[in-house]
Design a protein around this motif. Structure first.
Motif, PDB file in Angstrom:
ATOM      1  N   LYS A 120      44.262  27.202  46.771  1.00 57.58           N
ATOM      2  CA  LYS A 120      45.419  27.766  46.048  1.00 57.58           C
ATOM      3  C   LYS A 120      45.547  27.124  44.671  1.00 57.58           C
ATOM      4  CE  LYS A 120      48.085  28.876  50.165  1.00 57.58           C
ATOM      5  NZ  LYS A 120      49.166  28.476  51.016  1.00 57.58           N
ATOM      6  N   GLN A 121      45.312  25.793  44.617  1.00 54.80           N
ATOM      7  CA  GLN A 121      45.395  25.089  43.318  1.00 54.80           C
ATOM      8  C   GLN A 121      44.355  25.655  42.348  1.00 54.80           C
ATOM      9  OE1 GLN A 121      47.843  22.944  42.517  1.00 54.80           O
ATOM     10  NE2 GLN A 121      48.536  23.516  44.560  1.00 54.80           N
ATOM     11  N   LYS A 122      43.181  25.986  42.887  1.00 52.76           N
ATOM     12  CA  LYS A 122      42.109  26.527  42.051  1.00 52.76           C
ATOM     13  C   LYS A 122      42.534  27.897  41.489  1.00 52.76           C
ATOM     14  CE  LYS A 122      37.139  26.870  42.235  1.00 52.76           C
ATOM     15  NZ  LYS A 122      36.018  27.088  43.103  1.00 52.76           N
ATOM     16  N   TYR A 123      43.121  28.703  42.361  1.00 50.47           N
ATOM     17  CA  TYR A 123      43.608  30.016  41.905  1.00 50.47           C
ATOM     18  C   TYR A 123      44.622  29.839  40.781  1.00 50.47           C
ATOM     19  CZ  TYR A 123      41.517  32.624  45.807  1.00 50.47           C
ATOM     20  OH  TYR A 123      40.646  33.230  46.672  1.00 50.47           O
ATOM     21  N   LYS A 124      45.519  28.846  40.960  1.00 51.26           N
ATOM     22  CA  LYS A 124      46.562  28.626  39.945  1.00 51.26           C
ATOM     23  C   LYS A 124      45.928  28.250  38.613  1.00 51.26           C
ATOM     24  CE  LYS A 124      50.434  27.190  42.806  1.00 51.26           C
ATOM     25  NZ  LYS A 124      51.653  26.450  42.641  1.00 51.26           N
ATOM     26  N   LYS A 125      44.847  27.482  38.679  1.00 49.65           N
ATOM     27  CA  LYS A 125      44.189  27.049  37.432  1.00 49.65           C
ATOM     28  C   LYS A 125      43.569  28.248  36.702  1.00 49.65           C
ATOM     29  CE  LYS A 125      41.011  23.662  35.436  1.00 49.65           C
ATOM     30  NZ  LYS A 125      40.978  24.450  34.250  1.00 49.65           N
ATOM     31  N   TYR A 126      42.929  29.149  37.460  1.00 51.16           N
ATOM     32  CA  TYR A 126      42.371  30.350  36.819  1.00 51.16           C
ATOM     33  C   TYR A 126      43.468  31.075  36.043  1.00 51.16           C
ATOM     34  CZ  TYR A 126      38.113  30.264  39.768  1.00 51.16           C
ATOM     35  OH  TYR A 126      36.922  29.943  40.380  1.00 51.16           O
ATOM     36  N   ILE A 127      44.614  31.202  36.708  1.00 49.56           N
ATOM     37  CA  ILE A 127      45.712  31.960  36.105  1.00 49.56           C
ATOM     38  C   ILE A 127      46.230  31.252  34.852  1.00 49.56           C
ATOM     39  CG2 ILE A 127      48.102  32.722  36.496  1.00 49.56           C
ATOM     40  CD1 ILE A 127      47.301  33.191  39.440  1.00 49.56           C
ATOM     41  N   ARG A 128      46.412  29.929  34.963  1.00 53.76           N
ATOM     42  CA  ARG A 128      46.932  29.167  33.795  1.00 53.76           C
ATOM     43  C   ARG A 128      45.968  29.265  32.619  1.00 53.76           C
ATOM     44  NH1 ARG A 128      49.133  25.383  37.490  1.00 53.76           N
ATOM     45  NH2 ARG A 128      47.204  24.204  37.515  1.00 53.76           N
ATOM     46  N   ASP A 129      44.667  29.152  32.908  1.00 53.67           N
ATOM     47  CA  ASP A 129      43.668  29.215  31.824  1.00 53.67           C
ATOM     48  C   ASP A 129      43.674  30.589  31.153  1.00 53.67           C
ATOM     49  OD1 ASP A 129      43.047  26.659  32.359  1.00 53.67           O
ATOM     50  OD2 ASP A 129      41.113  27.041  33.318  1.00 53.67           O
ATOM     51  N   LEU A 130      43.835  31.618  31.983  1.00 60.57           N
ATOM     52  CA  LEU A 130      43.862  32.975  31.437  1.00 60.57           C
ATOM     53  C   LEU A 130      45.068  33.159  30.514  1.00 60.57           C
ATOM     54  CD1 LEU A 130      42.095  35.438  31.778  1.00 60.57           C
ATOM     55  CD2 LEU A 130      43.588  36.221  33.605  1.00 60.57           C
ATOM     56  N   ARG A 131      46.202  32.657  30.964  1.00 59.41           N
ATOM     57  CA  ARG A 131      47.414  32.794  30.132  1.00 59.41           C
ATOM     58  C   ARG A 131      47.280  31.976  28.852  1.00 59.41           C
ATOM     59  NH1 ARG A 131      51.879  35.512  32.278  1.00 59.41           N
ATOM     60  NH2 ARG A 131      53.183  34.600  30.678  1.00 59.41           N
ATOM     61  N   ASN A 132      46.645  30.814  28.940  1.00 58.20           N
ATOM     62  CA  ASN A 132      46.460  30.016  27.716  1.00 58.20           C
ATOM     63  C   ASN A 132      45.573  30.753  26.722  1.00 58.20           C
ATOM     64  OD1 ASN A 132      48.069  27.959  28.518  1.00 58.20           O
ATOM     65  ND2 ASN A 132      46.418  26.778  29.463  1.00 58.20           N
ATOM     66  N   ILE A 189      60.858  38.760  20.512  1.00 57.00           N
ATOM     67  CA  ILE A 189      60.722  38.688  21.973  1.00 57.00           C
ATOM     68  C   ILE A 189      59.841  37.485  22.299  1.00 57.00           C
ATOM     69  CG2 ILE A 189      59.781  39.890  23.993  1.00 57.00           C
ATOM     70  CD1 ILE A 189      60.602  42.481  22.561  1.00 57.00           C
ATOM     71  N   GLU A 190      60.228  36.753  23.346  1.00 56.55           N
ATOM     72  CA  GLU A 190      59.499  35.510  23.629  1.00 56.55           C
ATOM     73  C   GLU A 190      58.036  35.798  24.006  1.00 56.55           C
ATOM     74  OE1 GLU A 190      59.913  33.494  27.153  1.00 56.55           O
ATOM     75  OE2 GLU A 190      60.847  35.107  28.247  1.00 56.55           O
ATOM     76  N   ILE A 191      57.191  34.905  23.579  1.00 58.24           N
ATOM     77  CA  ILE A 191      55.742  35.130  23.715  1.00 58.24           C
ATOM     78  C   ILE A 191      55.303  35.264  25.178  1.00 58.24           C
ATOM     79  CG2 ILE A 191      55.174  32.668  23.492  1.00 58.24           C
ATOM     80  CD1 ILE A 191      52.638  33.711  21.968  1.00 58.24           C
ATOM     81  N   GLU A 192      55.976  34.527  26.089  1.00 56.79           N
ATOM     82  CA  GLU A 192      55.562  34.579  27.500  1.00 56.79           C
ATOM     83  C   GLU A 192      55.629  36.014  28.034  1.00 56.79           C
ATOM     84  OE1 GLU A 192      54.079  32.142  29.199  1.00 56.79           O
ATOM     85  OE2 GLU A 192      54.287  30.941  27.377  1.00 56.79           O
ATOM     86  N   SER A 193      56.623  36.790  27.591  1.00 55.56           N
ATOM     87  CA  SER A 193      56.745  38.182  28.058  1.00 55.56           C
ATOM     88  C   SER A 193      55.546  38.988  27.616  1.00 55.56           C
ATOM     89  CB  SER A 193      57.975  38.862  27.472  1.00 55.56           C
ATOM     90  OG  SER A 193      59.095  38.170  27.811  1.00 55.56           O
ATOM     91  N   PHE A 194      55.064  38.724  26.404  1.00 56.08           N
ATOM     92  CA  PHE A 194      53.950  39.519  25.921  1.00 56.08           C
ATOM     93  C   PHE A 194      52.614  39.047  26.486  1.00 56.08           C
ATOM     94  CE2 PHE A 194      57.203  41.256  23.384  1.00 56.08           C
ATOM     95  CZ  PHE A 194      56.882  42.598  23.457  1.00 56.08           C
ATOM     96  N   ALA A 250      45.278  34.012  26.482  1.00 53.43           N
ATOM     97  CA  ALA A 250      46.094  35.108  25.925  1.00 53.43           C
ATOM     98  C   ALA A 250      47.029  34.583  24.838  1.00 53.43           C
ATOM     99  CB  ALA A 250      46.895  35.766  27.040  1.00 53.43           C
ATOM    100  N   ARG A 251      47.618  33.405  25.081  1.00 53.64           N
ATOM    101  CA  ARG A 251      48.566  32.810  24.116  1.00 53.64           C
ATOM    102  C   ARG A 251      47.869  32.597  22.772  1.00 53.64           C
ATOM    103  NH1 ARG A 251      49.987  29.103  27.174  1.00 53.64           N
ATOM    104  NH2 ARG A 251      51.730  30.191  28.128  1.00 53.64           N
ATOM    105  N   VAL A 252      46.648  32.047  22.835  1.00 59.70           N
ATOM    106  CA  VAL A 252      45.898  31.772  21.599  1.00 59.70           C
ATOM    107  C   VAL A 252      45.594  33.084  20.869  1.00 59.70           C
ATOM    108  CG1 VAL A 252      43.699  30.892  20.711  1.00 59.70           C
ATOM    109  CG2 VAL A 252      44.907  29.644  22.502  1.00 59.70           C
ATOM    110  N   GLU A 253      45.163  34.111  21.621  1.00 59.77           N
ATOM    111  CA  GLU A 253      44.831  35.408  20.994  1.00 59.77           C
ATOM    112  C   GLU A 253      46.055  36.014  20.308  1.00 59.77           C
ATOM    113  OE1 GLU A 253      42.020  37.321  20.657  1.00 59.77           O
ATOM    114  OE2 GLU A 253      40.912  35.576  21.376  1.00 59.77           O
ATOM    115  N   ILE A 254      47.197  35.961  20.978  1.00 62.47           N
ATOM    116  CA  ILE A 254      48.419  36.557  20.416  1.00 62.47           C
ATOM    117  C   ILE A 254      48.834  35.791  19.164  1.00 62.47           C
ATOM    118  CG2 ILE A 254      50.887  36.972  20.845  1.00 62.47           C
ATOM    119  CD1 ILE A 254      50.156  37.678  23.719  1.00 62.47           C
TER     120      ILE A 254
END
Ligand code: HEM
Length: 464
Positions: free
Chosen positions: A252-264, A301-306, A266-270
């Protein structure tokens, strides 16, 4: 002395505690009895014994999933016994299932009942980690959803997608080149994985203006994060045994890391696109990412939503199309008698052309029927879950307010009344008019699939 004191306290609490437990149990059972009464007129698979009183048909569902079937396979079986409207019990709640076209119209279009918050939040926040969050697919609040949909609707208009045809063509050609090289009669490949890489490259470049080239570099970290995150959502939705098992903590921790990395990522791209827009507005691509970023900038609008929406388009737009193209090729492999007609149409429309135009696509009528037939049998989103907000009727059955209603393009697509010989792959059936309420792989009504045109263009180009 201490011992006596303990004994005194213990016995004086024992009787009231036992009374309380009996009272709570009686209250709970009575409440459940009243709840069941409200649904007693609707047929459905029985629940037997004390365990099934509490767990309902959970055991049957787990058995179905462990045999690698999907829940709508059970709907097909149950409908043969209980008809076109039936209920099943999951834990202490009933779920209503129907394939009645008029009811589907009522639920998705006329009433547009909201999505089921509990279930969609598992997609938005698997393992309590923000993934698609409150993006376009997972937002259950009608007002919030409408605002977001208005932002993205123009970006998915057919006229906008036509401008991207060269990118669809380019990525498809790249995969074809790779497949030609691999086709030496010895090398085994997973066509599904290859198609998955192509759809990932297409969505990245058409919607977000960046190139991953996972066709040629499949093991890049971005692709691995996407695959890992999708697996996390699927696990949350379909693998109750995995979820309950504490030994899966590290997985489960590994899954969470995939998700966090993906969001990071996306944040950089935006943020990069935001900076580019500030510096020189004219040179940035006119794609979905620019629409996201412009709105982010204008409406504060806050970046997390996008980031939610960035992830949503990858999730909703990549695996769905890859699955259906892969199933299409599977069916073509099983039904080779279809190939001559398909080839003939493609050859006569395209000839030796390399770049496929919109005009060509509209002429590929039979090709479209083949893809539609694939979506009938193998819709990548096999269930659509809503909750009634008032009492309403399906045929003569009263469905109480706050009931979960599961509609299923997979189940409806196997309705013999509208699709004779439902298990047979017959693309010709789509040459005639079909009740759209019996066939809805892209859902219906205001919350239908925003990427429908995108998916049709992508699939038809690849098939031809
Ligand atoms: C064959 C391919 C596809 C199929 C069968 C499909 C099917 C669906 C279905 C059934 C829904 C409704 C889901 C629900 O109510 O829970 C949906 C929603 C959605 N799809 Fe697709 N989809 C496909 C491709 C795409 C693509 C290519 C994109 C984006 C590029 C996309 C983006 C979305 C989004 C954002 C939503 C949420 C719409 C809203 O609620 O406003 N889909 N899709």
């Amino acid at each position: 002395m201490d011992f006596l004191l303990f004994e005194f306290n213990f016995s004086s609490y024992l009787i009231p505690s036992a009374c309380l437990i009996v009272f709570l149990l009686a209250y709970f059972t009575f409440k459940q009895y009243l709840y069941r009464q409200k649904y007693s007129h609707i047929p459905g698979p029985p629940t037997e014994g004390i365990l099934e009183f509490f767990f309902g048909n959970f055991n049957t569902i787990v058995k179905c999933l462990t045999e690698k079937n999907i829940i709508p396979d059970l709907y097909v079986q149950w409908s043969k016994k209980y008809g076109s409207v039936f209920k099943f019990q999951i834990f202490m709640k009933y779920v209503i299932v129907t394939n009645e076209p008029n009811a589907i119209k009522e639920i998705l279009i006329n009433k547009n009942y909201p999505k089921n918050e509990k279930i969609y939040s598992k997609i938005g926040f698997p393992f309590n980690e923000r993934f698609m969050g409150l993006g376009l697919v997972t937002e259950t609040n009608g007002g919030q959803w409408r605002k977001r949909r208005q932002i993205f609707n123009p970006g998915f208009h057919r006229s906008v997608l036509i401008n991207c045809l060269s990118q669809f063509n380019e990525k498809t050609d790249q995969l074809m080149e790779k497949l030609y090289k691999l086709a030496d009669g010895k090398t085994e490949i997973s066509l599904f994985k290859e198609i998955n890489r192509m759809t990932l490259d297409i969505i990245s470049s058409v919607a977000f203006g960046f190139c991953i080239d996972s066709i040629n570099f499949p093991d890049n970290q971005f692709s691995l994060n996407i695959i890992g995150s999708f697996e996390a959502v699927n696990r949350c939705l379909t693998d109750p045994l995995f979820m309950m098992n504490p030994l899966n903590y590290w997985k489960k921790q590994k899954y969470k890391k995939y998700i966090r990395d993906l969001r990071n990522f996306a944040r950089v791209e935006i943020l990069d696109r935001l900076r580019d827009l500030h510096q020189n507005e004219t040179s940035v691509p006119d794609d979905i990412l620019t629409a996201i970023v412009n709105k982010c900038k204008d409406d504060k609008i806050e970046i997390e939503s996008f980031i939610d929406d960035f992830i949503t388009f990858f999730n909703a737009g990549q695996e769905t199309t890859a699955n259906s193209i892969a199933f299409c090729f599977l069916e073509l492999g099983k039904n080779t008698h279809i190939l001559p007609r398909l080839r003939e149409e493609i050859d006569s429309v395209l000839g030796a052309k390399k770049e496929i135009s919109l005009d060509d696509l509209t002429k590929l009528e039979y090709t479209e029927c083949v893809f539609k037939e694939t979506l009938r049998l193998w819709p990548p989103a096999p269930e659509i879950l809503r909750v009634s907000t008032d009492d309403f009727y399906i045929n003569d059955f009263k469905i109480p307010k706050n009931t979960q209603i599961n509609l299923s393009p997979y189940f409806s697509g196997r309705n013999e009344k509208y699709f004779p010989n439902p298990d047979k792959f017959i693309p010709e059936r789509f040459l005639n008019e079909i009740s759209s309420y019996a066939y809805f792989p892209f859902s219906l009504g205001p919350r239908n699939c925003i990427g429908r045109n995108f998916a049709m263009i992508e699939s038809k180009i690849f098939m031809s």
